[in-house]
Design an enzyme around this catalytic site. Sequence first.
Site, PDB file in Angstrom:
ATOM      1  N   TYR A   3       0.846  -1.211   0.000  1.00  0.00           N
ATOM      2  CA  TYR A   3       0.000   0.000   0.000  1.00  0.00           C
ATOM      3  C   TYR A   3       0.873   1.249   0.000  1.00  0.00           C
ATOM      4  O   TYR A   3       0.562   2.243  -0.654  1.00  0.00           O
ATOM      5  CB  TYR A   3      -0.925   0.019   1.224  1.00  0.00           C
ATOM      6  CG  TYR A   3      -1.793   1.262   1.273  1.00  0.00           C
ATOM      7  CD1 TYR A   3      -2.962   1.332   0.541  1.00  0.00           C
ATOM      8  CD2 TYR A   3      -1.399   2.373   2.012  1.00  0.00           C
ATOM      9  CE1 TYR A   3      -3.736   2.487   0.547  1.00  0.00           C
ATOM     10  CE2 TYR A   3      -2.156   3.526   2.029  1.00  0.00           C
ATOM     11  CZ  TYR A   3      -3.328   3.583   1.295  1.00  0.00           C
ATOM     12  OH  TYR A   3      -4.084   4.720   1.290  1.00  0.00           O
ATOM     13  N   HIS A  49       6.278  -7.682   0.101  1.00  0.00           N
ATOM     14  CA  HIS A  49       6.649  -7.431   1.505  1.00  0.00           C
ATOM     15  C   HIS A  49       8.042  -7.995   1.791  1.00  0.00           C
ATOM     16  O   HIS A  49       8.180  -9.177   2.070  1.00  0.00           O
ATOM     17  CB  HIS A  49       5.636  -8.093   2.440  1.00  0.00           C
ATOM     18  CG  HIS A  49       4.312  -7.403   2.455  1.00  0.00           C
ATOM     19  ND1 HIS A  49       4.025  -6.365   3.295  1.00  0.00           N
ATOM     20  CD2 HIS A  49       3.211  -7.582   1.693  1.00  0.00           C
ATOM     21  CE1 HIS A  49       2.801  -5.931   3.073  1.00  0.00           C
ATOM     22  NE2 HIS A  49       2.276  -6.663   2.098  1.00  0.00           N
ATOM     23  N   SER A  62      12.842  -8.178  35.445  1.00  0.00           N
ATOM     24  CA  SER A  62      14.181  -8.396  35.990  1.00  0.00           C
ATOM     25  C   SER A  62      15.202  -7.504  35.292  1.00  0.00           C
ATOM     26  O   SER A  62      16.042  -6.878  35.940  1.00  0.00           O
ATOM     27  CB  SER A  62      14.613  -9.847  35.802  1.00  0.00           C
ATOM     28  OG  SER A  62      13.688 -10.698  36.408  1.00  0.00           O
ATOM     29  N   SER A  89       8.689  -9.796  39.073  1.00  0.00           N
ATOM     30  CA  SER A  89       7.856 -10.997  38.980  1.00  0.00           C
ATOM     31  C   SER A  89       8.718 -12.245  38.822  1.00  0.00           C
ATOM     32  O   SER A  89       8.226 -13.352  38.933  1.00  0.00           O
ATOM     33  CB  SER A  89       6.950 -10.881  37.753  1.00  0.00           C
ATOM     34  OG  SER A  89       7.743 -10.934  36.583  1.00  0.00           O
TER      35      SER A  89
END
Length: 519
Positions: A86, A176, A235, A229
């Site tokens: 496009y 693409h 982390s 977590s």
Amino acid sequence: MTQSHDRLLIIDFGSQVTQLIARRLRELNVYCEIHPYQNVTQAFLNNFQPKAVILSGGPASVLDVDAPRPPSWIFSHGIPVLGICYGQQVMMEMLGGKVERGHGTAEFGRAYVVPGQNTLPLLEGWFLTDREQVWMSHGDHVSEIAPGFEVYGTSPNAPFAITADVDRSFYAVQFHPEVHHTPNGKRLYENFVRLAGFKGDWTMGAYREEAVEKIRNQVGDGKVICALSGGVDSSVAAVLIHEAIGDQLTCVFVDHGLMRKNEAEEVAGMFREHYNLPLIHADESELFLGKLDGVSDPETKRKIIGGLFIDVFEKHAKEIGGADFLAQGTLYPDVIESVSFSGGPSVTIKSHHNVGGLPERMNMQLVEPLRELFKDEVRALGRELGLPDHFIGRHPFPGPGLAIRCPGEITRAKLDILREADAVYIDQIRKHGLYDEIWQAFVAILPVRTVGVMGDGRTYDYACALRAVTSVDGMTADYYPFTHEFLGETATRIINEVPGINRVTYDITSKPPGTIEWE
Ligand code: XMP
């Protein structure tokens, strides 16, 4: 932080694969950002100052009234522009060419492009044979190229598959190059950024230094709190922030009693001992398991855990005398607003629990040092910061933990069985060298007991399901094709080593229609 890098702007027209363009460019050490076309205003461009622009594909037709367009500024400032699908069509139309509707010339899937008469620097090293495989997905096609352009490649249904106006550094391709099925596509991007003069200075070493500087500037002498977590994102964010501001950071690790075997101790131990990071290890398992007692509905479980998490986190934040900033491991894919052409809100399949509601409720500013990174870049940064490989490569683990791998009512006894079975399964996967090929693997304990015979006696124990999937982003997934031998060996080990389980099944559902987790 990123201002010191050359910046490439990807204008998004809603293609499903726009993120892949950014991936390819980041792999080339080029800093880029994706922005939906509606947001690319003059003020935005003045601020962003792109060194080059890529126009993505998208589902619209340039022949429609109100077809989405990039600002014409990008064609009048001497910067290289690459239009894809496009993006190619809208570029041609705006620069004086013509686009027509499909009518038998639509092309979807694999196609082969052959070179034109003249060579083009963008195609250097691209045609490895006399034709190159590409991936097409277009209904409309360019029927007349804009003045100044020439053709450098054609496919059976795209006579203008590759065109360029070399003097103005405008390039346009119908296919693409970012997708896997255009196998040599990365070379086009490599050539494009080289021609545009990018230095390829987007490295993790540079990112780390700049991020540390930026965190210091943002935080000053304020206090930061971070919900750790045990996952890779939070982390890495915590270690990076700690490097920047040291003990102005406090981490809170909420143990909800729904962690895997030894996980809580390992995570807390690693951060406290290895990184010397101020850490509150909040063992709140009694609270969480108490409130989950008797609950079997998946959404109710998620809501209870999410709500309690916020309460507990807030309590510990108060204990350290409040904080001015909340650190989060938000990643770039969470930040990108892609263009929605359908408009409607999508259906909530599961309410994901992270620290979503926290910032509003606690009136803190956010520190999000990973906002510009993709998952594999976060892993690279983690390595740069010295986090151990086995930790960085860990499979994702959901916020609600084992609660959503225990369909039906959660009991401590079931959780204990589940932890043991999961540990054996993961051990098997590691021993067979399959861990890194798999996106995520775990055991779910089923809410049924079945009859078996062990030794000479009858058993009446739980059944469990093994799950292992491959995926790129967790959005879609396929089950992992273990050999029968592996499955047989694993089932035997689980039944022999884990009291409480006498039947093992393997879940072969893909996503969709299934989800990865069971709840
Ligand atoms: P589903 O089960 O929706 O999961 O296919 C997709 C990915 O997301 C993880 N997941 C979560 N992660 N909080 C998280 O941080 C959650 O509430 C949550 N629920 C699912 C899941 O493990 C998989 O990787």
